[in-house]
Motif scaffolding. Structure first.
Motif, mmCIF file in Angstrom:
data_model
loop_
_atom_site.group_PDB
_atom_site.id
_atom_site.type_symbol
_atom_site.label_atom_id
_atom_site.label_comp_id
_atom_site.label_asym_id
_atom_site.label_seq_id
_atom_site.Cartn_x
_atom_site.Cartn_y
_atom_site.Cartn_z
ATOM 1 N N ASP A 123 0.834 -1.196 0.000
ATOM 2 C CA ASP A 123 0.000 0.000 0.000
ATOM 3 C C ASP A 123 0.871 1.250 0.000
ATOM 4 O OD1 ASP A 123 -2.283 -1.554 0.050
ATOM 5 O OD2 ASP A 123 -2.416 -1.551 2.250
ATOM 6 N N ARG A 124 0.507 2.223 -0.846
ATOM 7 C CA ARG A 124 1.241 3.486 -0.926
ATOM 8 C C ARG A 124 0.608 4.533 -0.021
ATOM 9 N NH1 ARG A 124 0.758 2.722 -6.736
ATOM 10 N NH2 ARG A 124 -0.610 4.559 -6.757
ATOM 11 N N PRO A 125 1.376 5.529 0.422
ATOM 12 C CA PRO A 125 0.821 6.591 1.286
ATOM 13 C C PRO A 125 -0.319 7.362 0.629
ATOM 14 C CG PRO A 125 3.220 6.610 1.365
ATOM 15 C CD PRO A 125 2.840 5.638 0.292
ATOM 16 N N ASP A 126 -0.320 7.437 -0.724
ATOM 17 C CA ASP A 126 -1.364 8.191 -1.414
ATOM 18 C C ASP A 126 -2.656 7.396 -1.583
ATOM 19 O OD1 ASP A 126 -0.717 6.346 -3.324
ATOM 20 O OD2 ASP A 126 -0.037 7.780 -4.841
ATOM 21 N N GLY A 127 -2.694 6.192 -1.001
ATOM 22 C CA GLY A 127 -3.887 5.370 -1.096
ATOM 23 C C GLY A 127 -3.849 4.365 -2.224
ATOM 24 N N GLY A 128 -2.855 4.476 -3.098
ATOM 25 C CA GLY A 128 -2.707 3.506 -4.173
ATOM 26 C C GLY A 128 -2.059 2.228 -3.683
ATOM 27 N N LYS A 129 -1.833 1.325 -4.591
ATOM 28 C CA LYS A 129 -1.209 0.046 -4.217
ATOM 29 C C LYS A 129 -0.350 -0.462 -5.366
ATOM 30 C CE LYS A 129 -5.606 -2.159 -5.380
ATOM 31 N NZ LYS A 129 -6.775 -2.902 -4.860
ATOM 32 N N ASP A 130 0.714 -1.153 -5.004
ATOM 33 C CA ASP A 130 1.605 -1.781 -5.971
ATOM 34 C C ASP A 130 1.613 -3.287 -5.722
ATOM 35 O OD1 ASP A 130 2.541 0.657 -7.191
ATOM 36 O OD2 ASP A 130 3.769 0.985 -5.398
ATOM 37 N N PHE A 131 1.846 -4.027 -6.802
ATOM 38 C CA PHE A 131 1.969 -5.475 -6.686
ATOM 39 C C PHE A 131 3.362 -5.863 -7.170
ATOM 40 C CE2 PHE A 131 -2.549 -4.732 -6.760
ATOM 41 C CZ PHE A 131 -3.036 -5.632 -5.835
ATOM 42 N N LEU A 132 4.186 -6.316 -6.232
ATOM 43 C CA LEU A 132 5.593 -6.571 -6.508
ATOM 44 C C LEU A 132 5.863 -8.059 -6.670
ATOM 45 C CD1 LEU A 132 7.179 -4.160 -3.866
ATOM 46 C CD2 LEU A 132 6.619 -3.673 -6.261
ATOM 47 N N PRO A 133 6.496 -8.444 -7.787
ATOM 48 C CA PRO A 133 6.888 -9.842 -7.953
ATOM 49 C C PRO A 133 8.195 -10.126 -7.217
ATOM 50 C CG PRO A 133 7.514 -8.611 -9.897
ATOM 51 C CD PRO A 133 6.814 -7.634 -8.983
ATOM 52 N N TYR A 134 8.296 -11.304 -6.633
ATOM 53 C CA TYR A 134 9.532 -11.767 -5.994
ATOM 54 C C TYR A 134 9.929 -13.085 -6.651
ATOM 55 C CZ TYR A 134 8.959 -8.382 -2.200
ATOM 56 O OH TYR A 134 8.834 -7.217 -1.458
ATOM 57 N N THR A 135 11.108 -13.097 -7.250
ATOM 58 C CA THR A 135 11.643 -14.314 -7.861
ATOM 59 C C THR A 135 13.029 -14.581 -7.288
ATOM 60 O OG1 THR A 135 12.342 -12.924 -9.741
ATOM 61 C CG2 THR A 135 10.331 -14.210 -10.007
ATOM 62 N N LEU A 136 13.379 -15.864 -7.220
ATOM 63 C CA LEU A 136 14.648 -16.281 -6.611
ATOM 64 C C LEU A 136 15.730 -16.397 -7.689
ATOM 65 C CD1 LEU A 136 15.712 -17.089 -3.774
ATOM 66 C CD2 LEU A 136 15.295 -19.472 -4.419
ATOM 67 N N TRP A 137 16.941 -15.891 -7.368
ATOM 68 C CA TRP A 137 18.044 -15.844 -8.317
ATOM 69 C C TRP A 137 19.305 -16.415 -7.666
ATOM 70 C CZ3 TRP A 137 17.459 -13.228 -13.212
ATOM 71 C CH2 TRP A 137 16.200 -12.656 -13.383
ATOM 72 N N GLU A 138 20.168 -17.006 -8.512
ATOM 73 C CA GLU A 138 21.390 -17.636 -7.998
ATOM 74 C C GLU A 138 22.579 -17.370 -8.909
ATOM 75 O OE1 GLU A 138 24.439 -20.747 -7.965
ATOM 76 O OE2 GLU A 138 22.896 -20.538 -9.524
ATOM 77 N N LYS A 139 23.739 -17.153 -8.293
ATOM 78 C CA LYS A 139 25.006 -17.016 -9.021
ATOM 79 C C LYS A 139 26.126 -17.563 -8.157
ATOM 80 C CE LYS A 139 27.295 -13.102 -9.417
ATOM 81 N NZ LYS A 139 27.741 -11.758 -9.840
ATOM 82 N N ASP A 140 26.793 -18.583 -8.678
ATOM 83 C CA ASP A 140 27.946 -19.173 -7.976
ATOM 84 C C ASP A 140 27.588 -19.600 -6.552
ATOM 85 O OD1 ASP A 140 29.452 -18.697 -10.258
ATOM 86 O OD2 ASP A 140 30.081 -16.715 -9.557
ATOM 87 N N GLY A 141 26.374 -20.152 -6.381
ATOM 88 C CA GLY A 141 25.957 -20.627 -5.070
ATOM 89 C C GLY A 141 25.375 -19.565 -4.163
ATOM 90 N N HIS A 142 25.394 -18.298 -4.588
ATOM 91 C CA HIS A 142 24.818 -17.207 -3.790
ATOM 92 C C HIS A 142 23.390 -16.949 -4.269
ATOM 93 C CE1 HIS A 142 24.597 -13.718 -1.278
ATOM 94 N NE2 HIS A 142 24.398 -12.896 -2.312
ATOM 95 N N VAL A 143 22.430 -16.945 -3.349
ATOM 96 C CA VAL A 143 21.017 -16.861 -3.691
ATOM 97 C C VAL A 143 20.408 -15.581 -3.125
ATOM 98 C CG1 VAL A 143 18.772 -17.987 -3.461
ATOM 99 C CG2 VAL A 143 20.822 -19.365 -3.730
ATOM 100 N N ILE A 144 19.654 -14.869 -3.959
ATOM 101 C CA ILE A 144 18.990 -13.635 -3.535
ATOM 102 C C ILE A 144 17.586 -13.578 -4.126
ATOM 103 C CG2 ILE A 144 21.145 -12.329 -3.327
ATOM 104 C CD1 ILE A 144 20.506 -11.043 -6.038
ATOM 105 N N TRP A 145 16.741 -12.728 -3.541
ATOM 106 C CA TRP A 145 15.435 -12.413 -4.097
ATOM 107 C C TRP A 145 15.515 -11.106 -4.866
ATOM 108 C CZ3 TRP A 145 11.414 -15.678 -4.168
ATOM 109 C CH2 TRP A 145 11.387 -16.719 -3.238
ATOM 110 N N LYS A 146 14.786 -11.043 -5.991
ATOM 111 C CA LYS A 146 14.704 -9.808 -6.768
ATOM 112 C C LYS A 146 13.244 -9.487 -7.071
ATOM 113 C CE LYS A 146 19.134 -10.019 -9.274
ATOM 114 N NZ LYS A 146 19.761 -9.841 -10.615
ATOM 115 N N ASN A 147 12.972 -8.180 -7.214
ATOM 116 C CA ASN A 147 11.630 -7.749 -7.606
ATOM 117 C C ASN A 147 11.533 -7.715 -9.132
ATOM 118 O OD1 ASN A 147 11.726 -5.607 -4.809
ATOM 119 N ND2 ASN A 147 10.302 -7.308 -5.050
ATOM 120 N N LYS A 148 11.650 -8.914 -9.716
ATOM 121 C CA LYS A 148 11.554 -9.051 -11.163
ATOM 122 C C LYS A 148 10.611 -10.189 -11.505
ATOM 123 C CE LYS A 148 15.876 -6.998 -12.753
ATOM 124 N NZ LYS A 148 16.964 -7.113 -13.753
ATOM 125 N N GLY A 149 9.791 -9.954 -12.526
ATOM 126 C CA GLY A 149 8.851 -10.970 -12.942
ATOM 127 C C GLY A 149 9.513 -12.051 -13.773
#
Length: 269
Positions: A123-149
């Motif tokens: 939810d945004r302060p202006d009353g709007g809303k965003d929908f964020l994708p979370y996908t899991l990513w890996e490089k050389d055994g290191h794993v992170i989440w990104k806000n990418k579809g």
């Protein structure tokens, strides 16, 4: 199969569809011109002479690689499920007080019980809303989440209370994860119903991996009825018409129904 005609403003099913060697044939009992009906099928990507008959195909993309060298992990490997649980706990802690998680967190779990991604509402302060994708990513055994579809074809959002897939004989299609959750909750005692939506709204029905539903046929399910729940606006009805043709090519079902919500307020879902 009968359905609402996609060529004229049809409020009750007057179109009939049948397959002949994979070719889609569309007619309208209200008298729509055959050339308009053929053109509509062609515009959706069907009945192309230079390719095999059937739905517009989306080539399976290779595992998505980002500019920083990370590769998307989809579905999420079992060895990284701790990362999944950690993110889910964080997203739950961010939900506004007294709000329902079903309206804020949408984990994508396929029919093989594999997790793919998460979409979270912010939810945004202006009353709007965003929908964020979370996908899991890996490089050389290191794993992170990104806000990418994800790449196309994108996974479906699915809810079911079925004890086994073979028992499913009805599929409900909604627009949006929140509406899908609401439908699943209303019909939670009907374990023979599968509840489904796609990502990206009414303009992106073609980017979804509808073939994901073929696992139902592999499991021995006999889909007798498909019910479409459109948003009550023109894009919502158009989206469901497109989906009806996609599903006709996947299932030999005897009935596709679409709800008429015109008696309700505009844009209601």
């Amino acid at each position: 199969v009968t359905c609402c005609c996609p060529v004229h403003n049809d409020k009750s099913p007057s179109a009939y569809v049948y397959l002949n060697k994979g070719w889609i044939n569309l007619g309208c009992s209200s008298g729509c011109d055959k050339s308009d009906l053929r053109r509509h099928i062609s515009d959706l990507g069907y009945n192309k002479k230079k390719s095999k008959p059937g739905p517009r195909s989306v080539k399976k993309a290779p595992r998505k690689k980002d500019s920083d060298g990370y590769k998307m992990l989809m579905p999420v490997p079992k060895k990284y499920m701790d990362h999944w649980r950690t993110l889910m706990n964080k997203l739950h802690s961010d939900i506004p007080h007294n709000a329902s998680p079903n309206n804020y967190i949408f984990p994508y779990l396929d029919l093989s019980n594999k997790y793919h991604m998460i979409i979270a509402r912010k939810d945004r302060p202006d009353g709007g809303k965003d929908f964020l994708p979370y996908t899991l990513w890996e490089k050389d055994g290191h794993v992170i989440w990104k806000n990418k579809g994800p790449s196309q074809p994108k996974p479906l959002y699915i809810k079911t209370f079925a004890d086994n897939l073979k028992s499913i004989d009805i599929v409900h299609i909604y627009e949006g994860e929140k509406t899908t959750n609401a439908g699943a909750n209303i019909f939670r005692e009907s374990k023979n119903i599968l509840h489904v939506t796609w990502q990206g709204g009414s303009q992106n029905t073609h980017t979804a991996n509808w073939k994901e539903l073929l696992i139902l046929k592999d499991a021995g399910a006999n889909i007798e009825t498909i019910v479409l729940f459109p948003d009550n606006d023109a894009p919502g009805y158009d989206a469901m018409k497109s989906i009806s043709f996609l599903l006709v090519s996947l299932f030999e079902t005897g009935e596709i129904r679409q709800l008429d919500l015109t008696a309700f307020p505009d844009k209601r879902d």
